[in-house]
Design a protein around this motif. Sequence first.
Motif, PDB file in Angstrom:
ATOM      1  N   GLN A 138     -12.774   9.430 -28.827  1.00 13.48           N
ATOM      2  CA  GLN A 138     -13.970   8.656 -28.509  1.00 13.48           C
ATOM      3  C   GLN A 138     -13.970   7.226 -29.118  1.00 13.48           C
ATOM      4  O   GLN A 138     -14.212   6.286 -28.350  1.00 13.48           O
ATOM      5  CB  GLN A 138     -15.140   9.348 -29.202  1.00 13.48           C
ATOM      6  CG  GLN A 138     -15.627  10.427 -28.963  1.00 13.48           C
ATOM      7  CD  GLN A 138     -16.606  10.618 -27.699  1.00 13.48           C
ATOM      8  OE1 GLN A 138     -17.313   9.908 -27.744  1.00 13.48           O
ATOM      9  NE2 GLN A 138     -16.693  11.511 -26.821  1.00 13.48           N
ATOM     10  N   ARG A 139     -13.234   7.243 -30.337  1.00 12.15           N
ATOM     11  CA  ARG A 139     -12.902   5.700 -31.066  1.00 12.15           C
ATOM     12  C   ARG A 139     -12.265   4.935 -30.237  1.00 12.15           C
ATOM     13  O   ARG A 139     -12.314   3.787 -29.891  1.00 12.15           O
ATOM     14  CB  ARG A 139     -12.431   5.903 -32.209  1.00 12.15           C
ATOM     15  CG  ARG A 139     -13.424   6.517 -33.367  1.00 12.15           C
ATOM     16  CD  ARG A 139     -12.792   5.966 -34.703  1.00 12.15           C
ATOM     17  NE  ARG A 139     -11.596   6.965 -34.951  1.00 12.15           N
ATOM     18  CZ  ARG A 139     -11.591   8.070 -35.463  1.00 12.15           C
ATOM     19  NH1 ARG A 139     -12.797   8.751 -35.748  1.00 12.15           N
ATOM     20  NH2 ARG A 139     -10.456   8.472 -35.883  1.00 12.15           N
ATOM     21  N   ASN A 140     -10.984   5.544 -29.612  1.00 13.85           N
ATOM     22  CA  ASN A 140     -10.059   4.749 -28.841  1.00 13.85           C
ATOM     23  C   ASN A 140     -10.719   4.425 -27.535  1.00 13.85           C
ATOM     24  O   ASN A 140     -10.400   3.175 -27.098  1.00 13.85           O
ATOM     25  CB  ASN A 140      -8.925   5.649 -28.545  1.00 13.85           C
ATOM     26  CG  ASN A 140      -8.035   5.789 -29.699  1.00 13.85           C
ATOM     27  OD1 ASN A 140      -7.996   4.787 -30.661  1.00 13.85           O
ATOM     28  ND2 ASN A 140      -6.885   6.760 -29.610  1.00 13.85           N
ATOM     29  N   LEU A 141     -11.495   5.281 -26.910  1.00 12.19           N
ATOM     30  CA  LEU A 141     -12.253   4.845 -25.403  1.00 12.19           C
ATOM     31  C   LEU A 141     -13.238   3.701 -25.834  1.00 12.19           C
ATOM     32  O   LEU A 141     -13.239   2.815 -24.708  1.00 12.19           O
ATOM     33  CB  LEU A 141     -12.588   5.820 -24.873  1.00 12.19           C
ATOM     34  CG  LEU A 141     -11.569   7.017 -24.329  1.00 12.19           C
ATOM     35  CD1 LEU A 141     -12.371   8.294 -23.683  1.00 12.19           C
ATOM     36  CD2 LEU A 141     -10.678   6.411 -23.717  1.00 12.19           C
ATOM     37  N   LYS A 142     -13.666   3.853 -26.897  1.00 10.13           N
ATOM     38  CA  LYS A 142     -14.837   2.732 -27.232  1.00 10.13           C
ATOM     39  C   LYS A 142     -14.024   1.660 -27.356  1.00 10.13           C
ATOM     40  O   LYS A 142     -14.531   0.371 -27.075  1.00 10.13           O
ATOM     41  CB  LYS A 142     -15.761   3.443 -28.449  1.00 10.13           C
ATOM     42  CG  LYS A 142     -16.605   2.150 -28.985  1.00 10.13           C
ATOM     43  CD  LYS A 142     -17.720   1.954 -27.942  1.00 10.13           C
ATOM     44  CE  LYS A 142     -18.806   1.142 -28.667  1.00 10.13           C
ATOM     45  NZ  LYS A 142     -18.597  -0.268 -29.114  1.00 10.13           N
ATOM     46  N   LEU A 143     -12.967   1.504 -28.297  1.00  8.18           N
ATOM     47  CA  LEU A 143     -12.150   0.234 -28.436  1.00  8.18           C
ATOM     48  C   LEU A 143     -11.783  -0.391 -27.219  1.00  8.18           C
ATOM     49  O   LEU A 143     -11.699  -1.477 -26.908  1.00  8.18           O
ATOM     50  CB  LEU A 143     -11.105   0.537 -29.336  1.00  8.18           C
ATOM     51  CG  LEU A 143      -9.935  -0.535 -29.850  1.00  8.18           C
ATOM     52  CD1 LEU A 143     -10.717  -1.649 -30.344  1.00  8.18           C
ATOM     53  CD2 LEU A 143      -8.895   0.021 -30.521  1.00  8.18           C
ATOM     54  N   ARG A 144     -11.317   0.407 -26.138  1.00  8.85           N
ATOM     55  CA  ARG A 144     -10.962   0.226 -25.186  1.00  8.85           C
ATOM     56  C   ARG A 144     -11.976  -0.759 -24.203  1.00  8.85           C
ATOM     57  O   ARG A 144     -11.623  -1.875 -23.697  1.00  8.85           O
ATOM     58  CB  ARG A 144     -10.173   1.108 -24.032  1.00  8.85           C
ATOM     59  CG  ARG A 144      -9.569   0.891 -22.774  1.00  8.85           C
ATOM     60  CD  ARG A 144      -9.251   1.896 -21.914  1.00  8.85           C
ATOM     61  NE  ARG A 144      -8.460   1.514 -20.653  1.00  8.85           N
ATOM     62  CZ  ARG A 144      -7.350   1.651 -20.512  1.00  8.85           C
ATOM     63  NH1 ARG A 144      -6.497   1.919 -21.369  1.00  8.85           N
ATOM     64  NH2 ARG A 144      -6.930   1.044 -19.399  1.00  8.85           N
ATOM     65  N   SER A 145     -13.034  -0.014 -24.409  1.00 10.80           N
ATOM     66  CA  SER A 145     -14.361  -0.762 -23.356  1.00 10.80           C
ATOM     67  C   SER A 145     -14.590  -2.070 -24.414  1.00 10.80           C
ATOM     68  O   SER A 145     -14.884  -3.189 -23.388  1.00 10.80           O
ATOM     69  CB  SER A 145     -15.406   0.381 -23.615  1.00 10.80           C
ATOM     70  OG  SER A 145     -16.569  -0.346 -23.261  1.00 10.80           O
ATOM     71  N   ASP A 146     -14.554  -1.997 -25.556  1.00  9.96           N
ATOM     72  CA  ASP A 146     -15.013  -3.240 -26.516  1.00  9.96           C
ATOM     73  C   ASP A 146     -13.894  -4.672 -25.948  1.00  9.96           C
ATOM     74  O   ASP A 146     -14.347  -5.586 -25.748  1.00  9.96           O
ATOM     75  CB  ASP A 146     -15.067  -3.101 -27.602  1.00  9.96           C
ATOM     76  CG  ASP A 146     -16.143  -2.173 -28.241  1.00  9.96           C
ATOM     77  OD1 ASP A 146     -16.943  -1.986 -27.152  1.00  9.96           O
ATOM     78  OD2 ASP A 146     -16.226  -1.750 -29.213  1.00  9.96           O
ATOM     79  N   ILE A 147     -12.455  -4.174 -25.951  1.00 11.92           N
ATOM     80  CA  ILE A 147     -11.517  -5.212 -25.659  1.00 11.92           C
ATOM     81  C   ILE A 147     -11.822  -5.663 -24.189  1.00 11.92           C
ATOM     82  O   ILE A 147     -11.665  -6.662 -24.221  1.00 11.92           O
ATOM     83  CB  ILE A 147     -10.180  -4.418 -25.863  1.00 11.92           C
ATOM     84  CG1 ILE A 147      -9.805  -4.244 -27.543  1.00 11.92           C
ATOM     85  CG2 ILE A 147      -9.119  -5.463 -25.167  1.00 11.92           C
ATOM     86  CD1 ILE A 147      -8.609  -3.428 -27.798  1.00 11.92           C
ATOM     87  N   VAL A 148     -11.990  -4.965 -23.443  1.00 15.19           N
ATOM     88  CA  VAL A 148     -12.174  -5.449 -21.836  1.00 15.19           C
ATOM     89  C   VAL A 148     -13.296  -6.329 -21.815  1.00 15.19           C
ATOM     90  O   VAL A 148     -13.164  -7.203 -21.148  1.00 15.19           O
ATOM     91  CB  VAL A 148     -12.365  -4.240 -20.945  1.00 15.19           C
ATOM     92  CG1 VAL A 148     -12.738  -4.552 -19.551  1.00 15.19           C
ATOM     93  CG2 VAL A 148     -11.032  -3.270 -20.831  1.00 15.19           C
ATOM     94  N   ARG A 149     -14.326  -5.670 -22.503  1.00 12.82           N
ATOM     95  CA  ARG A 149     -15.588  -6.741 -22.410  1.00 12.82           C
ATOM     96  C   ARG A 149     -15.261  -8.241 -23.038  1.00 12.82           C
ATOM     97  O   ARG A 149     -15.691  -9.269 -22.628  1.00 12.82           O
ATOM     98  CB  ARG A 149     -16.723  -6.034 -23.348  1.00 12.82           C
ATOM     99  CG  ARG A 149     -18.022  -6.707 -23.513  1.00 12.82           C
ATOM    100  CD  ARG A 149     -19.191  -6.243 -24.120  1.00 12.82           C
ATOM    101  NE  ARG A 149     -20.127  -6.857 -24.233  1.00 12.82           N
ATOM    102  CZ  ARG A 149     -21.296  -6.376 -24.773  1.00 12.82           C
ATOM    103  NH1 ARG A 149     -21.551  -5.072 -24.985  1.00 12.82           N
ATOM    104  NH2 ARG A 149     -22.563  -7.303 -24.686  1.00 12.82           N
ATOM    105  N   THR A 150     -14.612  -8.155 -24.277  1.00  9.97           N
ATOM    106  CA  THR A 150     -14.060  -9.402 -24.977  1.00  9.97           C
ATOM    107  C   THR A 150     -13.172 -10.278 -23.830  1.00  9.97           C
ATOM    108  O   THR A 150     -13.440 -11.215 -23.929  1.00  9.97           O
ATOM    109  CB  THR A 150     -13.315  -9.075 -26.227  1.00  9.97           C
ATOM    110  OG1 THR A 150     -14.260  -8.308 -26.932  1.00  9.97           O
ATOM    111  CG2 THR A 150     -12.877 -10.277 -26.860  1.00  9.97           C
TER     112      THR A 150
END
Length: 582
Positions: A138-150
Motif C-alpha cells: 500500500q505504501r509503495n503504490l501510494k508513493l508511486r501515485s504521489d510521485i506521478v502527481r508531483t
Amino acid sequence: MEFKRTNMCGDLRIENVGDSVVLMGWVAKKRNLGSLVFIDLRDKTGITQIVVREDDKDNYEKARSITQEYVLEVKGRVNERESKNPDIATGDIEIIADKINILDKAKTPPIYIKDDDDVSENLRLKYRYLDLRKPSVQRNLKLRSDIVRTMREYMYDNDFTEVETPFLTKPTPEGARDYLVPSRINEGKFYALPQSPQLLKQILMIGSLDRYFQVVKCFRDEDLRANRQPEFTQLDLEMSFSNQDDVIAMNEGLLKELFDKYTDYELKLPIDRMDYSEAMSSYGSDKPDLRYGYKINDISSLFENSDFKVFADNTSDGRSVRAINFKNIADNYSRKQLDKLTDFVKDYGLKGLSYIKYSENMQSSIKKFLTDDIIEGLKDKLDMADGDLILIGADKDKTVLEAMGALRRKVAKDNDLIEKEYALCWVVNFPMFEYSEEEDRYVSQHHPFTMPNEEDIDLLLTEPEKVRTQAYDIVINGDEMGGGSVRINNSDLQEKIFEALKLSDEDIKNKFGFFIEALQYGTPPHAGLAYGLDRLVMLFAKTDNIKDIIAFPKTQSATCPLTEAPSLVDEKALDELNIKLR
C-alpha cells in the motif's frame, strides 16, 4: 451498508475520544478473551482496534463467528485504551462497538497478510489481491501515485502539454524486440507496441506543440531481471527551441523537487556531469555508481617491459592492464575467495584476475614479476598502503573495463563499502555508433535521430567510431534513471546518419519514411528525455525489486500468475487473423 463511513481506520487519535464513528474494512486479526472480543480492523490507512463485550449479545455472537479478512461495517464510539500500543498510529484509542455488520465473508487466505511473510513470489503474485492489502505494498503504490502527481504538476507549471500517443504503432528499431500485434482488418500486417514514443514526440515538436510530456506505458520483448519488466512506465518529455543545457536544467529542477519531497537528502544543483569516456575508463560503466570510490586505473605503462608476458602483451594499442585498489580490505579475502572473484570476471570475458595483498609480507599471484620499480610505480599510481587489496585484469579495453567495472560493484557491495545514500551525475558525450559484429556494420548506440556533436560531423563517413553525440543520461546510485538527447532537425544531416549506418533507401523508406518526410516541412531544434518511472519509484521506496512498486507485475518469465497470461487462444481467433501456429 447501513451507515455512511465517517473515518478511515488509520485516522482516529486521542482527541477523538467520545466521537461516534463508522469504520469499514477488513479483519486483520481477532482475539477472543471470553468476556471480550478484540478485532483489528484494517484499511489502506492503518488499523483500529474494535472491542465487543459479552453483554452485547447480538454483536458478541457475530464477532465470535468472524475470521480473518471478513469485510465489516462497525458503528461505535471512540474510547481511550487502557493498555496503549505505541507501534501503531491509533494505539491510544479503540472503538466500543454499538453495531457490527458483516459486509462479506472470506475464506481462509492462502497467504499471510503481513509484511514479513516468507511466501514465494509466485504465490504472492497469484494471490496479488491479497498481497495488495499488505501495508508495505500500500505504501509503495501510494508513493508511486504521489510521485506521478508531483511530476505532472511540475510539467504543467513549466508549460508542458500532456499528449497521449497511440499503442498500436509502426515497428521501428529501438534496440530490443517489439511486441507485435496482428491486424485482422489489414491481413498479414502487424502493429508494434511502442518501445518508446520517440518518433511521435518529435512529430509533436514539428507540429509546434513546443513542450510535450506524458506518463506512458512502453513495451520491450527482452530478457527480464530485478529492475526490468516487459511493460514499463516512462515520464516522457520533449522541448522545442532547446539544447542540452536547457533539458538538463529543466530536469534538475524536477529532480530537486522529488528529492525535497520524498527524501531527507538535500540535492545540490547543478548536478555534476561526467564524460562517457571518463565513466568507462574510471568505472567500467556508462552508469557509474559514485556512492563509493575505487576507480579503475590504467597501469599498462608499468608492465610494458615486464617479464610477465600476460601483462606485457596487453600494453599494445586497444589492450590494457587495469587495476583497482580496494583500501584496507586485504584481510577480508582468502585465497579461495579470490579464486571466486576470478570465476566472477570470467563471466565477463576476462581470462584471469591477478591480486596483490600489500603489506610488509606482501602476498601476490604475480609476486615474482613485481620488481622494485613496478612496486614503486604501483604505490605512486594506486596510493598503495598496508592492508590494501589490489585486483588486476588485462585484455582488450572493452573486455577488461566491463569486467573490472562489474568487479568494482561486486566487491563494494560484498564489503559494504557504500559511503553515501545518494550519488547523482549526468553522463554526456556518448558515442554515436557501436560496431555490431553480427551485422558487420555500425549501429546507433542511442537511436539514429540523435544529434552528433558539431565538431564531429565531418567524421561521420570517415571515422564513425570517433563521433560523439549530444546525448545525456541521468545516473543515480549506479542506475540509469533517464536518458535523452538533442534531436536532428535537418533532413540532409539525417540522410548522412543513415548513410553512415549503411541503411538502404528501401530500409529508410520502410522504417522511417513518414518521419523523414515530416522533417522536410520546417523542424524546430528540439531535445528531450525519458525517465524510467519504475526505477525512480524503486529509488525512493528503497527497494531493489521492480515488482515491489508495480500493482500487477510479471514474473521473471514474463507471465502473470494472477490472470495466467499469456494464454492460448482458440482456432477461431487465429483464423480471423489468418495466423497458423507451427
